[in-house]
Design a protein around this motif. Structure first.
Motif, PDB file in Angstrom:
ATOM      1  N   SER A 139       0.765  -1.015  -0.052  1.00 28.26           N
ATOM      2  CA  SER A 139       0.225  -0.016  -0.036  1.00 28.26           C
ATOM      3  C   SER A 139       0.981   1.316   0.013  1.00 28.26           C
ATOM      4  CB  SER A 139      -1.102  -0.065   1.459  1.00 28.26           C
ATOM      5  OG  SER A 139      -1.737   1.146   1.237  1.00 28.26           O
ATOM      6  N   LEU A 140       1.925   1.297   0.783  1.00 24.23           N
ATOM      7  CA  LEU A 140       2.831   2.468   0.747  1.00 24.23           C
ATOM      8  C   LEU A 140       3.565   2.471  -0.377  1.00 24.23           C
ATOM      9  CD1 LEU A 140       3.990   4.664   2.809  1.00 24.23           C
ATOM     10  CD2 LEU A 140       5.733   2.982   3.219  1.00 24.23           C
ATOM     11  N   GLU A 141       3.994   1.476  -1.205  1.00 20.63           N
ATOM     12  CA  GLU A 141       4.414   1.522  -2.497  1.00 20.63           C
ATOM     13  C   GLU A 141       3.597   2.264  -3.382  1.00 20.63           C
ATOM     14  OE1 GLU A 141       6.337  -1.452  -5.942  1.00 20.63           O
ATOM     15  OE2 GLU A 141       6.359  -1.887  -3.624  1.00 20.63           O
ATOM     16  N   MET A 142       2.240   1.672  -3.230  1.00 19.39           N
ATOM     17  CA  MET A 142       1.484   2.250  -4.443  1.00 19.39           C
ATOM     18  C   MET A 142       1.258   3.971  -4.156  1.00 19.39           C
ATOM     19  SD  MET A 142      -1.845  -0.235  -4.080  1.00 19.39           S
ATOM     20  CE  MET A 142      -3.089   1.125  -4.867  1.00 19.39           C
ATOM     21  N   ILE A 143       1.064   4.284  -2.789  1.00 15.55           N
ATOM     22  CA  ILE A 143       0.973   5.646  -2.366  1.00 15.55           C
ATOM     23  C   ILE A 143       2.347   6.551  -2.769  1.00 15.55           C
ATOM     24  CG2 ILE A 143       0.502   7.493  -0.690  1.00 15.55           C
ATOM     25  CD1 ILE A 143      -1.592   5.504   0.644  1.00 15.55           C
ATOM     26  N   ASP A 144       3.420   5.970  -2.457  1.00 18.14           N
ATOM     27  CA  ASP A 144       4.930   6.535  -2.954  1.00 18.14           C
ATOM     28  C   ASP A 144       4.726   7.003  -4.305  1.00 18.14           C
ATOM     29  OD1 ASP A 144       6.400   6.499  -0.601  1.00 18.14           O
ATOM     30  OD2 ASP A 144       7.271   4.333  -0.983  1.00 18.14           O
ATOM     31  N   GLU A 145       4.363   5.766  -5.393  1.00 17.39           N
ATOM     32  CA  GLU A 145       4.308   6.327  -6.811  1.00 17.39           C
ATOM     33  C   GLU A 145       3.402   7.683  -7.100  1.00 17.39           C
ATOM     34  OE1 GLU A 145       3.306   3.003  -8.711  1.00 17.39           O
ATOM     35  OE2 GLU A 145       5.183   1.984  -8.343  1.00 17.39           O
ATOM     36  N   LEU A 146       2.204   7.598  -6.349  1.00 18.90           N
ATOM     37  CA  LEU A 146       1.315   8.656  -6.622  1.00 18.90           C
ATOM     38  C   LEU A 146       1.886   9.952  -5.949  1.00 18.90           C
ATOM     39  CD1 LEU A 146      -1.969   6.753  -5.485  1.00 18.90           C
ATOM     40  CD2 LEU A 146      -1.239   7.669  -8.099  1.00 18.90           C
ATOM     41  N   VAL A 147       2.486  10.069  -4.946  1.00 24.95           N
ATOM     42  CA  VAL A 147       3.103  11.080  -4.605  1.00 24.95           C
ATOM     43  C   VAL A 147       4.165  11.804  -5.217  1.00 24.95           C
ATOM     44  CG1 VAL A 147       4.669  12.113  -2.570  1.00 24.95           C
ATOM     45  CG2 VAL A 147       2.570  10.779  -2.175  1.00 24.95           C
ATOM     46  N   VAL A 148       5.109  10.775  -5.996  1.00 26.11           N
ATOM     47  CA  VAL A 148       6.155  11.272  -6.848  1.00 26.11           C
ATOM     48  C   VAL A 148       5.211  11.989  -8.116  1.00 26.11           C
ATOM     49  CG1 VAL A 148       7.777  10.587  -8.602  1.00 26.11           C
ATOM     50  CG2 VAL A 148       7.741   9.595  -6.247  1.00 26.11           C
ATOM     51  N   GLU A 149       4.084  11.403  -8.618  1.00 25.60           N
ATOM     52  CA  GLU A 149       3.423  11.806  -9.899  1.00 25.60           C
ATOM     53  C   GLU A 149       2.992  13.374  -9.395  1.00 25.60           C
ATOM     54  OE1 GLU A 149       0.209  10.487 -13.006  1.00 25.60           O
ATOM     55  OE2 GLU A 149       0.695   8.916 -11.297  1.00 25.60           O
ATOM     56  N   MET A 150       2.352  13.199  -7.946  1.00 28.69           N
ATOM     57  CA  MET A 150       1.708  14.579  -7.533  1.00 28.69           C
ATOM     58  C   MET A 150       2.514  15.726  -7.522  1.00 28.69           C
ATOM     59  SD  MET A 150       0.460  15.078  -3.517  1.00 28.69           S
ATOM     60  CE  MET A 150       2.220  15.234  -2.870  1.00 28.69           C
ATOM     61  N   ASN A 151       3.901  15.320  -7.242  1.00 25.99           N
ATOM     62  CA  ASN A 151       4.830  16.542  -7.298  1.00 25.99           C
ATOM     63  C   ASN A 151       5.268  17.027  -8.659  1.00 25.99           C
ATOM     64  OD1 ASN A 151       5.194  16.407  -4.415  1.00 25.99           O
ATOM     65  ND2 ASN A 151       6.864  14.836  -4.702  1.00 25.99           N
ATOM     66  N   ASN A 152       5.007  16.092  -9.567  1.00 23.93           N
ATOM     67  CA  ASN A 152       5.174  16.705 -11.193  1.00 23.93           C
ATOM     68  C   ASN A 152       3.897  17.599 -11.618  1.00 23.93           C
ATOM     69  OD1 ASN A 152       7.449  15.100 -11.216  1.00 23.93           O
ATOM     70  ND2 ASN A 152       6.573  13.333 -11.930  1.00 23.93           N
ATOM     71  N   PHE A 153       2.847  17.552 -10.896  1.00 23.75           N
ATOM     72  CA  PHE A 153       1.786  18.433 -11.429  1.00 23.75           C
ATOM     73  C   PHE A 153       1.721  19.866 -10.873  1.00 23.75           C
ATOM     74  CE2 PHE A 153      -0.682  13.967 -11.863  1.00 23.75           C
ATOM     75  CZ  PHE A 153      -0.959  14.287 -12.944  1.00 23.75           C
ATOM     76  N   HIS A 154       2.623  19.812  -9.695  1.00 24.35           N
ATOM     77  CA  HIS A 154       2.742  21.252  -9.048  1.00 24.35           C
ATOM     78  C   HIS A 154       1.378  21.923  -8.627  1.00 24.35           C
ATOM     79  CE1 HIS A 154       6.973  21.130 -10.446  1.00 24.35           C
ATOM     80  NE2 HIS A 154       6.533  20.849 -11.590  1.00 24.35           N
ATOM     81  N   PHE A 155       0.820  21.115  -7.809  1.00 22.81           N
ATOM     82  CA  PHE A 155      -0.625  21.507  -7.360  1.00 22.81           C
ATOM     83  C   PHE A 155      -0.269  22.734  -6.221  1.00 22.81           C
ATOM     84  CE2 PHE A 155      -1.917  16.958  -8.034  1.00 22.81           C
ATOM     85  CZ  PHE A 155      -2.793  17.290  -9.115  1.00 22.81           C
ATOM     86  N   LEU A 156      -1.433  23.295  -6.237  1.00 27.47           N
ATOM     87  CA  LEU A 156      -1.242  24.491  -5.162  1.00 27.47           C
ATOM     88  C   LEU A 156      -1.840  24.037  -4.093  1.00 27.47           C
ATOM     89  CD1 LEU A 156      -2.647  27.543  -7.283  1.00 27.47           C
ATOM     90  CD2 LEU A 156      -0.366  26.948  -7.047  1.00 27.47           C
ATOM     91  N   GLN A 157      -0.981  24.444  -2.655  1.00 22.23           N
ATOM     92  CA  GLN A 157      -1.810  24.072  -1.632  1.00 22.23           C
ATOM     93  C   GLN A 157      -2.833  24.946  -1.203  1.00 22.23           C
ATOM     94  OE1 GLN A 157       1.410  23.297   1.414  1.00 22.23           O
ATOM     95  NE2 GLN A 157       2.607  22.229   0.189  1.00 22.23           N
ATOM     96  N   HIS A 158      -3.794  24.574  -0.457  1.00 26.25           N
ATOM     97  CA  HIS A 158      -4.845  25.293  -0.192  1.00 26.25           C
ATOM     98  C   HIS A 158      -5.445  24.689   1.257  1.00 26.25           C
ATOM     99  CE1 HIS A 158      -6.114  27.026  -3.845  1.00 26.25           C
ATOM    100  NE2 HIS A 158      -5.810  26.177  -4.650  1.00 26.25           N
TER     101      HIS A 158
END
Length: 523
Positions: free
Chosen positions: A126-145
Motif C-alpha cells: 500500500s505504501l509503495e502505491m502511495i509512494d508512486e502517486l506522491v512522486v506523480e503528484m509533485n510533477n503536477f505542481h498542485f497549489l496548496q489550499h
C-alpha cells in the motif's frame, strides 16, 4: 469525485495515527512505514482542493485522482484490519484462551505469525502505491489550499420557497384559463383534456404545476384535485395506487391491476377531476394508453390532466392540446429572484457589487434553480469573494460538456465544505423524487463516519436545505389523533432531479457501496 477524497483521506490519516494501530505496528517493526504513510497523507491533504479542480479539465490529473482514491481505499481496509487485530489482542489479554486453543490458532489462519507476515506485506504494498502517486503528484505542481470555513446559516422554514416564486404568474393564469374554459373534448379519452407542460430541468415546471394545483379557482372548479409524482419509473399499478391514496386519503390494499381498476372507479366516481402527473419520462405510447384508459374510464365531464416533462416526445404522446413550453426568466425576473434570495446586507448601495452580481445572474441564463442556488452561495460568502465566483472557470460552458451539470450547481457544490460534500453525495443512493427522512439521513452520515454527532448532522442538513441542494422540506410534526394518541410525522425532504444528477456524478462508484451498506442495515 475528487472532493470526496478530502474526508476519506482525513479519515485514513486519523486511523494511521490511532493509538492502538500505532502500538501494534511499532511492536511489529513497521512504525517507519506507518510514519511515512502519515507524512504522505498529510502532503496529499494539502493539495486535494486544487487537484479536484484540475481533474475536470486535465485527463492526467483525473486519472491520478482515480488511482489515489483506489490506493486510499486499499490503505483504509488494511488499517481497519490492524485495528481489529489490536482490539482482538486486547480482548485476549482480558479473557485468555486455553493452551489447546492457543496451539490450534498458531497453526491456522488465525496464527499471529501468519497475520504478521501477510499484513506486513500488505501495508508495504500500500505504501509503495502511495509512494508512486506522491512522486506523480509533485510533477503536477498542485497549489496548496486550506479549506475555507463555511458560515453558520439560519435554519430554514417550509414556507420560504412559495414566497420567492418569481415570473410565473402570467403563465399560471394561462394554464388556469385553459383548465377552467375546458368543457368537452372531441371524444378522445372520454373528454379528458391532457395539457403537457414542457421545459428543461430546473426551469420551474413543477413550480408552475403547483401554483395551478393550489389555485383557489381550480380547487373550487374541480371536485377532485390530485397530485402524483411519477418520475422515471412509469409503473401503472403504482400510479393508480397513488391516485387512489390522494383521492380517498387511504392507501389501497390491492396490488392486482383488476382490483385496482375497480377501486379507482369507486374513488373517481364520474367526478370532474384535475390530475397532475409530475415529472413524466415514459416515451412508450402503449404504456401511456394503458394507463390513461384506466384513469379516464370514469372521468366526469370537464376532467383534465396536466403532465410535466422535460421531453417533447412525452408531450406528443400524452397531449390532447399543444404543450405549454415554460419560458426561461427574462433579465428583470432573474434579477428579482436573485435579489429576493441574496440581498439585505447593505449591498444595494455598493454599485461595484451590484455589477458583479448582475454579471453572475446573467451567467445563469434565466434558469430559476441555477439562480436560487447561486444566490444562496453568494449569501454565504463575504462580498470580497463574489469576484472569484464571477471569474470561475466553471462558467466557460453553458452546460459542462463532459458531465451535463449546470455550472451554477457545480460551482455551489464546489463551495461546500468537504464534510457537507460527502453528506450531500450520499443522497444519490435514494431514487429520484423519493422522500428522504432527515433522521435517517443523519444516521446514515454517522454510520458511514462522515460526521461525529447528530448535532453536526442537523447543521449540515440545514445548510443543504438552505443552499437548495435539498428542497420541499416538510417540518416534523407531532399530532393528536382522534384516539387521543400522538402521531409522530418525521421531517422529510426531496432532491431536485438536477441535484440528484450532481450527487450521482460526485459520488461515482462509492454510491454502489453505500447502497449495499444501507440494504444491509435495513435487513
Amino acid at each position: 469525485m475528487g472532493s470526496l477524497l478530502i474526508p476519506l483521506v482525513s479519515s485514513v490519516a486519523a486511523k494511521v495515527g490511532d493509538t492502538l494501530v500505532r502500538e501494534l505496528l511499532r511492536a511489529w517493526g513497521l512504525d517507519k512505514a506507518r510514519r511515512k504513510l502519515e507524512r504522505h497523507l498529510a502532503a496529499i491533504q494539502c493539495i486535494l482542493l486544487d487537484a479536484d479542480a484540475k481533474s475536470r479539465t486535465n485527463p492526467a490529473v483525473c486519472r491520478w485522482v482515480k488511482d489515489l482514491k483506489t490506493a486510499v481505499y486499499h490503505a483504509d481496509g488494511i488499517l481497519d484490519d490492524f485495528r481489529y487485530e489490536a482490539l482482538r489482542r486486547r480482548a485476549a489479554q482480558i479473557r485468555p484462551h486455553s493452551t489447546a486453543r492457543k496451539v490450534l490458532n498458531y497453526y491456522t489462519f488465525n496464527s499471529p505469525v501468519v497475520f504478521h507476515v501477510s499484513m506486513g506485506k500488505r501495508i508495504k504494498d500500500s505504501l509503495e502505491m502511495i509512494d508512486e502517486l506522491v512522486v506523480e503528484m509533485n510533477n503536477f505542481h498542485f497549489l496548496q489550499h486550506a479549506e475555507v470555513p463555511t458560515l453558520v446559516h439560519p435554519q430554514t422554514h417550509s414556507h420560504v420557497d412559495e414566497l420567492k416564486i418569481v415570473g410565473r404568474q402570467d403563465e399560471k393564469e394561462q394554464v388556469v384559463k385553459i383548465l377552467l374554459g375546458h368543457a368537452h373534448n372531441d371524444g378522445n379519452n372520454n373528454n379528458v383534456m391532457v395539457l403537457p407542460i414542457v421545459g428543461m430541468g430546473g426551469i420551474g415546471k413543477t413550480t408552475l404545476a403547483q401554483l395551478v394545483h393550489n389555485d383557489q379557482r381550480v380547487m373550487h372548479h374541480f371536485e377532485l384535485v390530485i397530485w402524483v409524482c411519477v418520475s422515471d419509473k412509469f409503473i401503472i399499478e403504482e400510479i393508480i395506487r397513488s391516485i387512489i391514496q390522494v383521492a380517498s386519503k387511504e392507501k389501497s390494499k390491492f396490488t392486482n391491476i383488476e382490483a385496482l381498476r375497480k377501486e379507482l372507479t369507486e374513488v373517481l366516481g364520474n367526478k370532474r377531476y384535475l390530475l397532475v402527473l409530475d415529472d413524466v419520462w415514459n416515451e412508450d405510447r402503449q404504456k401511456w394508453d394503458d394507463m390513461i384508459s384506466l384513469v379516464c374510464s370514469h372521468a366526469g365531464s370537464g376532467s383534465a390532466i396536466i403532465v410535466t416533462s422535460r421531453s417533447n416526445q412525452v408531450a406528443s404522446i400524452t397531449g390532447t392540446l399543444p404543450p405549454h413550453h415554460i419560458s426561461l426568466l427574462d433579465e428583470d425576473q432573474s434579477w428579482e429572484l436573485f435579489h429576493r434570495n441574496t440581498f439585505g446586507r447593505g449591498v444595494e448601495k455598493q454599485e461595484e457589487l451590484i455589477l458583479v452580481a448582475k454579471n453572475i445572474v446573467n451567467k445563469c441564463k434565466g434558469l430559476p434553480l441555477a439562480i436560487k442556488t447561486i444566490a444562496a452561495l453568494l449569501h454565504s460568502k463575504h462580498h470580497s469573494q463574489w469576484f472569484s465566483v464571477l471569474d470561475s472557470d466553471v462558467w466557460k460552458d453553458d452546460i459542462l460538456t463532459t458531465t451535463g451539470i449546470v455550472p451554477a450547481l457545480q460551482l455551489s457544490y464546489d463551495h461546500l465544505s468537504s464534510e457537507e460534500k460527502i453528506c450531500f453525495s450520499l443522497c444519490a443512493i435514494f431514487p429520484k423524487d423519493s422522500l428522504m427522512d432527515k433522521d435517517m439521513l443523519i444516521h446514515l452520515w454517522m454510520a458511514n463516519e462522515f460526521i461525529a454527532s447528530e448535532t453536526r448532522g442537523q447543521q449540515i442538513f440545514d445548510v443543504l436545505v438552505w443552499r437548495c441542494f435539498l428542497q420541499d422540506l416538510n417540518i416534523q410534526k407531532t399530532l393528536l389523533s382522534s384516539f387521543d394518541e400522538f402521531i409522530h410525522r418525521p421531517t422529510t425532504c426531496k432532491m431536485h432531479d438536477l441535484m440528484h444528477d450532481l450527487a450521482d456524478l460526485v459520488s461515482g462508484k462509492a454510491c454502489i457501496a453505500w447502497q449495499v451498506y444501507v440494504l444491509v442495515m435495513m435487513i
